[in-house]
Every structure is written in C-alpha cells, then in structure tokens.
Design an enzyme around this catalytic site. Sequence first.
Site, PDB file in Angstrom:
ATOM      1  CG  ASP A 106      71.623 -50.981 -79.825  1.00  0.00           C
ATOM      2  OD1 ASP A 106      72.727 -50.722 -79.308  1.00  0.00           O
ATOM      3  OD2 ASP A 106      71.498 -51.518 -80.938  1.00  0.00           O
TER       4      ASP A 106
ATOM      5  CG  HIS B 180      73.599 -48.364 -82.809  1.00  0.00           C
ATOM      6  ND1 HIS B 180      74.223 -47.877 -83.925  1.00  0.00           N
ATOM      7  CD2 HIS B 180      72.926 -49.471 -83.224  1.00  0.00           C
ATOM      8  CE1 HIS B 180      73.931 -48.632 -84.965  1.00  0.00           C
ATOM      9  NE2 HIS B 180      73.151 -49.615 -84.563  1.00  0.00           N
TER      10      HIS B 180
ATOM     11  CG  HIS C 106      74.007 -58.185 -83.809  1.00  0.00           C
ATOM     12  ND1 HIS C 106      74.497 -58.121 -85.095  1.00  0.00           N
ATOM     13  CD2 HIS C 106      73.413 -56.987 -83.579  1.00  0.00           C
ATOM     14  CE1 HIS C 106      74.213 -56.938 -85.616  1.00  0.00           C
ATOM     15  NE2 HIS C 106      73.556 -56.229 -84.724  1.00  0.00           N
TER      16      HIS C 106
END
Length: 381
Positions: free
Chosen positions: A183, A185, A284
């Site tokens: 990730d 992010h 998610h």
Amino acid sequence: MNISRVETFLVAPRWLFVRIETESGVVGWGEASLEGHSDAVRTAVEQFAELLVGTDSARIEDHWQVLTKGGFYRGGPVLGSAVSGIDQALWDIKGKSLGVSVYELLGGAVRDRIRMYGWVGGDDPSGIADAVQAQLDVGLTAVKMNASGAMSRSGTVAEIDGVLKRVAAAREVLGPERDVAVDFHGRFTLANARRIAPLLESLHPFFIEEPVVPENSHLIGQLVQATSVPVATGERLYNRQDFLPVFQAGIAIAQPDLSHAGGISEVRRIAAMAEVYDVQLAPHCPLGPIALAACLQVGFATPNFLIQEQSIGIHYNQGAEVLDYVLDKSPLQFVNGNIERLTGPGIGIQIDESAVRAADARGHSWRSPLWRHSDGSLAEW
C-alpha cells in the site's frame, strides 16, 4: 414494513454503526464508518432519517436514489458514507424479512468461500517478519503492508531502499505460494511511484495500492504503463463516475469501500462496471464487522471478486476488536485463509446490540494522524 426509527452508534475504535427498525420489529444494521469524521456522518444520517421514517423499507433502490440525488449538493465521503450505512441496513432488513442472505437477492452465490488478507503495518520497518508470521499462524495466506512511513516528495536512496527491504522481509516469510500487497497509501508522488514500482517487480507484489492520491487519479495511467505489477485503487472514490477514469487508465483491481461508496447497491454496480474493463474487485475494509459482512455478501454474488480486506488485529484497532460486537463469531472465522459462505439471513451476522449501546455510551474521538515533512510542511499520512 415501514421504517419507524433510525439510530447511530459511535463505537470504538473508530466506527459508526447504523440501526434501522421497522414497525413490525425487524431490525437492520449498517456501517457508515468514515475514519476521523464520524460525527459529521452521524449528523448526515440523522438528516436522511427525516426522509426515511414512515416509508417502506423494502424500496431500497428508491431510497438510494432519493438520498444520493434528492439534494442539490450531493456526493463526497460524508454523504456517501451516510448513504452507505443506511443502504446496508436496508438490505439487512430485506434479507431478514425474506429469510435469505443478501447474496441470494443479488442473484445467488457464485463461490463458496472468499479469500481474506490481513494487515502487517509497515510504517515502522521493525517486526515485519514477525507480523507476517502472526497472520500466517491464524490461517491467512495473504497480507498487506504499507510501503513506507512518511515519504519525502522526491524519495531518497535510503527511503527507496527501505521500501524494498520491507517488502523483501515479508516475501522471505511468505515464500512463493503466498501473497503480499503493498500500500503506497497516497504518500508517493507520481515520480516516486514510477521509480519504485519497477524495483519491486522481482518481489512479485500481489498489487500496489493507491500509488497516488485520489485527486491525482488522472495520472495513474502513467504508473500502470511503467510497471508490470497490478495497480489497485478506489478506497477514496465514491461512485461509478469516480471509477470510470481509473478503469480507462488500466488499473487491475478496484477497491471501493462499502461504507463510503454507496453501500451494497452502488458497489454492486461498480463491480459490474469493472468487469467491462477486466478489473477485479477487492473492497477496502479496515473497518468493523458490519462493513465486513456487507463486503462478503457482495463478494459471494460477484464473479470478478478477487480478495477481501479485513481488520481483525489491525494496528488501528485500539479499545475494541471486530468480533467484539458480534454475538456468534463463527461465521467470520478463517478457514484455510478464507471465510466460508455466510448462511444467515440479511448480511449474515448477529450484532450484539447491548455491546454496541454500551460502546456508544463511551464513544470515540479517533482522528487521522497529522504528519509533517522535515521542513514543517504537511506530509501525506
């Protein structure tokens, strides 16, 4: 069955639950968790309740249309999350009233189990190997980790090397048969992401997640073309229209959040749209049990469903865990890295209402961390 009451519950560690009760006594649960902004979403749900009380709970699509399009100003994470929680609860009521799981109402099951993955941190490089092993010990076969902590705008040699070492440490424990997703992010600039992604290819990440911030989604195609690693994004996209440009840019995996992106109703449509672009769905969900159950209901009925995120044991969970609010924990147990097909009516889990009400009395005030670069300017968390 007309709706008689809509309630919200602010529960630790950082979640917002929605409870909708009908005049006949059937209760549905949804999750409208918007991490760091639960109070704003709670107010939005209360305003939407003015449109819901006294209406037929079975008219899920009509409610979705009214709540998403009935106001002149629409969309975004706050209103999207409020609609999502309500939508999940209405599907839960519908399934319970008919005595079937939600996936039966979506066309029936296309699979018997769903592969799951767990979080292993990554902001701090220490302990990654142990964290990965802990996830394997509970039966998972895939993990996800942050690629880095705070990242400078132009990655230093040390920062880039740190990303590679983190992922290599995870890969060493996982071996060739299990998976690690990485990730980014939204902490990386496009230039940084384009530099690092090819360097990761030899470690064979399952996918790279959110390589650029969502407002720069128009740039994501440049990264897709720069690496063979599958690119995933979507946790901060809130409807089909938001997803269309990234589908066209060539992402491999869509990650809508069922607590932000319009609930079961809209994510089901996003999944169908993704199929046109040969994109897999991996929602998610670093959230609570209701959001997880809603994701699973969509997954059991969605052909292009890849894998499901879940937050049992995640480092964000302080003060409560996913299973703390569930009466029967067995439906959410891992079996050989999967969760077996849920069989209960509605979203398939039983919420411990007394635990939820007690948690709401304590509440929570979770906020996103605030990070800064060494020069004092704001850094992406």
